[in-house]
Design an enzyme around this catalytic site. Structure first.
Site, PDB file in Angstrom:
ATOM      1  N   SER A  42      75.749  28.356 -25.851  1.00  0.00           N
ATOM      2  CA  SER A  42      76.667  27.207 -25.841  1.00  0.00           C
ATOM      3  C   SER A  42      76.097  26.001 -26.562  1.00  0.00           C
ATOM      4  O   SER A  42      75.989  24.909 -26.017  1.00  0.00           O
ATOM      5  CB  SER A  42      77.007  26.827 -24.393  1.00  0.00           C
ATOM      6  OG  SER A  42      77.613  27.893 -23.714  1.00  0.00           O
ATOM      7  N   CYS A  46      76.886  23.069 -35.637  1.00  0.00           N
ATOM      8  CA  CYS A  46      77.227  22.004 -36.589  1.00  0.00           C
ATOM      9  C   CYS A  46      76.218  20.859 -36.548  1.00  0.00           C
ATOM     10  O   CYS A  46      76.105  20.089 -37.506  1.00  0.00           O
ATOM     11  CB  CYS A  46      78.619  21.458 -36.284  1.00  0.00           C
ATOM     12  SG  CYS A  46      79.936  22.691 -36.373  1.00  0.00           S
ATOM     13  N   VAL A  83      73.724  44.020 -28.928  1.00  0.00           N
ATOM     14  CA  VAL A  83      74.509  45.246 -28.807  1.00  0.00           C
ATOM     15  C   VAL A  83      74.456  45.964 -30.144  1.00  0.00           C
ATOM     16  O   VAL A  83      74.766  45.374 -31.197  1.00  0.00           O
ATOM     17  CB  VAL A  83      75.959  44.935 -28.402  1.00  0.00           C
ATOM     18  CG1 VAL A  83      76.842  46.170 -28.550  1.00  0.00           C
ATOM     19  CG2 VAL A  83      75.997  44.418 -26.963  1.00  0.00           C
ATOM     20  N   ASP A 288      83.498  32.960 -35.128  1.00  0.00           N
ATOM     21  CA  ASP A 288      83.229  33.126 -36.560  1.00  0.00           C
ATOM     22  C   ASP A 288      83.317  34.571 -37.043  1.00  0.00           C
ATOM     23  O   ASP A 288      83.193  34.819 -38.242  1.00  0.00           O
ATOM     24  CB  ASP A 288      81.836  32.579 -36.897  1.00  0.00           C
ATOM     25  CG  ASP A 288      81.758  31.065 -36.762  1.00  0.00           C
ATOM     26  OD1 ASP A 288      82.803  30.441 -36.493  1.00  0.00           O
ATOM     27  OD2 ASP A 288      80.653  30.516 -36.914  1.00  0.00           O
ATOM     28  N   ASN A 310      85.746  27.539 -29.965  1.00  0.00           N
ATOM     29  CA  ASN A 310      85.952  27.115 -28.583  1.00  0.00           C
ATOM     30  C   ASN A 310      87.380  27.394 -28.112  1.00  0.00           C
ATOM     31  O   ASN A 310      87.598  27.807 -26.969  1.00  0.00           O
ATOM     32  CB  ASN A 310      85.624  25.629 -28.447  1.00  0.00           C
ATOM     33  CG  ASN A 310      84.138  25.380 -28.287  1.00  0.00           C
ATOM     34  OD1 ASN A 310      83.593  25.533 -27.212  1.00  0.00           O
ATOM     35  ND2 ASN A 310      83.473  25.019 -29.384  1.00  0.00           N
ATOM     36  N   TRP A 439     100.098  -0.403 -45.805  1.00  0.00           N
ATOM     37  CA  TRP A 439     100.437   1.001 -46.016  1.00  0.00           C
ATOM     38  C   TRP A 439      99.155   1.812 -45.888  1.00  0.00           C
ATOM     39  O   TRP A 439      98.218   1.632 -46.667  1.00  0.00           O
ATOM     40  CB  TRP A 439     101.047   1.217 -47.404  1.00  0.00           C
ATOM     41  CG  TRP A 439     102.482   0.804 -47.499  1.00  0.00           C
ATOM     42  CD1 TRP A 439     102.968  -0.399 -47.907  1.00  0.00           C
ATOM     43  CD2 TRP A 439     103.605   1.604 -47.171  1.00  0.00           C
ATOM     44  NE1 TRP A 439     104.340  -0.412 -47.850  1.00  0.00           N
ATOM     45  CE2 TRP A 439     104.768   0.822 -47.401  1.00  0.00           C
ATOM     46  CE3 TRP A 439     103.785   2.909 -46.704  1.00  0.00           C
ATOM     47  CZ2 TRP A 439     106.051   1.281 -47.184  1.00  0.00           C
ATOM     48  CZ3 TRP A 439     105.071   3.373 -46.483  1.00  0.00           C
ATOM     49  CH2 TRP A 439     106.190   2.575 -46.723  1.00  0.00           C
TER      50      TRP A 439
END
Length: 459
Positions: A42, A46, A83, A288, A310, A439
């Site tokens: 966890s 990034c 695995v 991913d 997530n 704007w």
């Protein structure tokens, strides 16, 4: 009797799935076993460039929940265990304890595959030399930091100019390295159109980074001890004490492929809206290692981002726990920075729109992050794509200083809602001189796009 769910991968998607399933089912109803080949769970991949660059103090700051915290919630988490085989017919997986070397089989009622992605390492001479690093996990980050703190030289070559490559180049500058970036494209950040990527290159050059475009690495040179000394291209060599690979990542799906599970063009697993692997009612996949639906182009794409992982985990955990949720798709939103330059994009680039068979117009405008007279107003460039005739928004890219990057979220919402550029102009956005011109720059681009669409329609 309780069911057993086996989860392969203990980062964002895998542990989010485990946590959500545990919220819905007690340990008497659902046994949860997680296999993670690394030392951490966890965590924010990034954040690794900012840890390497010294802006974040250490790996613990990037960990959202520790293994002990997960185990306290009755999740059987097994670190340093991978695995190596999935037996779909027998509903079991074969695992290997990496440190002890022991192997065994464990059965499952439900299986979750969250194996993530791995940095691309081209098969070139010297690519596995001491001092060549990919950066995807906290273990990768720690190995890189150990190298940086042990080598006497201060020359870094970053290969690839995507998000990781650009962020790692900045991190090396923060560490006092002389940095060369080699990129196969003409401009950095291939997720942007080249004209916007040129803005990134100019900023990086202003930081002292030597950006070499239209160039590919052909080999890594080494000394007699097997340590990296340079990166070779077709016509030059660039001295290096450390090499960082930012070429991109590919889904880790070798075990899934061997088990006969369906993969897309990029090698990612294919799932339905509930994140079930297609054709398999009791197997889910997320993060991913999967491909997702692009809501703008309608195609399947591999977009490895923690935000998606997530969300996938939450949806998978709901399904495993007997509830129901779906993941509708993405519009391809991403944001990054190079020192004080913010870079953001969402939707389609020109090349994406062409590949999808769309006809479109493009506009590029210059504006500021605040009212021009307000202190701190900084320049901002916005590029926008709209479909010919209809004016449907197709995508946007933003490059600017503070206050530029997160404006991409306006465009992301508009894309998801399938708004036209006319409708964006009419949006009731917040205004005050410290936050925006009268704007907003996104609406300035939309107004220009409206004009381009109308002009195109009269031709």
């Amino acid at each position: 009797m309780s069911e057993r769910v086996v989860i392969i991968g203990g980062d964002a998607a895998g542990m989010a799935a485990a946590s959500q399933a545990r919220r819905l089912k007690s340990v008497r109803e659902l046994e949860i076993v997680v296999f993670e080949r690394g030392h951490f769970t966890s965590y924010s991949a990034c954040g690794i460039p900012y840890w390497v660059g010294g802006e974040v103090g250490g790996p613990d700051e990037l960990v959202a929940r520790t293994p002990e915290q997960h185990r306290a919630r009755d999740i059987d988490l097994r670190l340093r265990t991978e695995v190596v085989e999935i037996d779909v017919a027998g509903q079991r997986v074969r695992f290997r304890a990496l440190d002890a070397g022991q192997e065994g089989w464990i059965g499952y009622d439900k299986l979750v595959i969250a194996t993530g992605a791995t940095p691309i390492r081209p098969e070139l001479p010297g690519i596995d030399a001491d001092g060549v690093h990919g950066v995807q996990t906290l273990d990768d980050g720690q190995r890189l930091i150990d190298t940086l703190e042990s080598i006497p030289g201060r020359r870094a070559v970053v290969v690839g100019a995507g998000y990781i490559g650009v962020e790692m180049a900045e991190a090396m500058i923060h560490r006092g390295f002389q940095v060369t970036m080699i990129n196969r494209g003409a401009e950095p950040m291939s997720t942007l159109d080249p004209d916007m990527g040129a803005l990134i290159r100019k900023s990086m050059q202003g930081m002292g980074i030597d950006v070499i475009g239209d160039t590919e690495m052909t080999a890594v040179r080494t000394d007699e001890r097997g340590r990296v000394t340079a990166v070779a291209t077709a016509d030059a060599e660039y001295p290096a004490d450390v090499v960082i690979l930012g070429i991109g990542v590919r889904p880790v799906t070798g075990v899934a492929r061997a088990a006969g599970l369906p993969l897309g063009e990029s090698g990612g697993l294919l799932t339905d809206l509930a994140m079930r692997v297609r054709g398999h009612e009791n197997i889910w996949a997320g993060g991913d290692c999967v491909e997702v639906l692009d809501l703008v182009s309608g195609s399947e794409r591999h977009i490895p981002l923690g935000t998606h992982a997530n969300k996938h985990g939450q949806i998978i955990g709901s399904g495993v726990g007997g509830d129901y949720a779906t993941f509708p798709g993405v519009v391809g939103t991403a944001v990054s920075k190079v020192c004080d330059l913010e870079v953001a994009r969402t939707g389609l680039r020109e090349s994406d729109a062409l590949a999808a068979g769309l006809q479109f117009v493009t506009v590029t405008i210059e504006s500021t992050s605040r009212s021009g007279y307000y202190p701190g107003a900084a320049p901002m460039t916005v590029k926008m794509l709209a479909e010919r005739r209809t004016g449907r928004l197709l995508g946007a890219q933003i490059v600017g200083r503070e206050g530029a990057g997160k404006r991409i979220d306006i465009v992301a919402v508009a894309l998801t809602a399938r708004l036209t550029v006319d409708q964006i102009v009419a949006l009731d956005l917040g205004y005050a001189p410290p936050f925006s011109p009268v704007w907003d720059p996104v609406q300035v681009a939309a107004r220009r796009a409206v004009t381009a669409v109308r002009h195109d329609a009269t031709r």
